[in-house]
Design an enzyme around this catalytic site. Sequence first.
Site, mmCIF file in Angstrom:
data_model
loop_
_atom_site.group_PDB
_atom_site.id
_atom_site.type_symbol
_atom_site.label_atom_id
_atom_site.label_comp_id
_atom_site.label_asym_id
_atom_site.label_seq_id
_atom_site.Cartn_x
_atom_site.Cartn_y
_atom_site.Cartn_z
ATOM 1 N N ASP A 124 0.855 -1.187 0.000
ATOM 2 C CA ASP A 124 0.000 0.000 0.000
ATOM 3 C C ASP A 124 0.888 1.232 0.000
ATOM 4 O O ASP A 124 1.994 1.210 0.547
ATOM 5 C CB ASP A 124 -0.908 0.018 1.231
ATOM 6 C CG ASP A 124 -2.005 -1.032 1.174
ATOM 7 O OD1 ASP A 124 -2.450 -1.366 0.057
ATOM 8 O OD2 ASP A 124 -2.423 -1.506 2.240
ATOM 9 N N ASP A 142 -6.922 -1.573 -4.612
ATOM 10 C CA ASP A 142 -7.972 -1.298 -3.626
ATOM 11 C C ASP A 142 -8.986 -0.298 -4.180
ATOM 12 O O ASP A 142 -10.196 -0.447 -3.981
ATOM 13 C CB ASP A 142 -7.370 -0.737 -2.337
ATOM 14 C CG ASP A 142 -6.425 -1.695 -1.640
ATOM 15 O OD1 ASP A 142 -6.551 -2.923 -1.827
ATOM 16 O OD2 ASP A 142 -5.549 -1.203 -0.899
#
EC number: 3.4.23.36
Length: 172
Positions: A124, A142
């Site tokens: 991330d 995501d």
Amino acid sequence: MSQRPNPSALIWLLLSALVVGLDQWSKAWVLSSLPEYTPVPVIDGFWNWYRTYNTGAAFSFLSDAGGWQLWFFTALAVGISGLLAFWLSRTARGQWRSALPYALVIGGAIGNVIDRLMHGHVVDFIQWYIGSHTWPSFNIADSAIVGGAIGIAVFGLFDKSDKQQPGTGNLR
């Protein structure tokens, strides 16, 4: 005389491939360019690049579960992607309200599966914040999953094309 079948929406898997490509390209850039756990401001007061890792799911759900969650979330993502691809194969190409969100979810899920299998976690790197309130870090995969899920919910609630026309007994 047989009617020619409508082409399926499987062509939308090209969008899934584009999502996977952008996701993996961005993560390769992150892994080669950004320091771990160090904010790099993009827009002061709102947006950082912030390289971090997630062994769980959204909002680090089950990230401290001991390792089994890697295989659970991998199997779940592959299963959901397979189901959505099957639904795409049964969807007419022009039904973009179904095809677009399915393709986004598939691309995002596969992008994160690749991370789990290659790294043992998801990379991330997008961090949004206002003051001391920070949104959990996320990535392009995501974003595609969330956008697709919202599309499935919104178009599923408001698309009346598959509903029966009142008083006719016929489907549209």
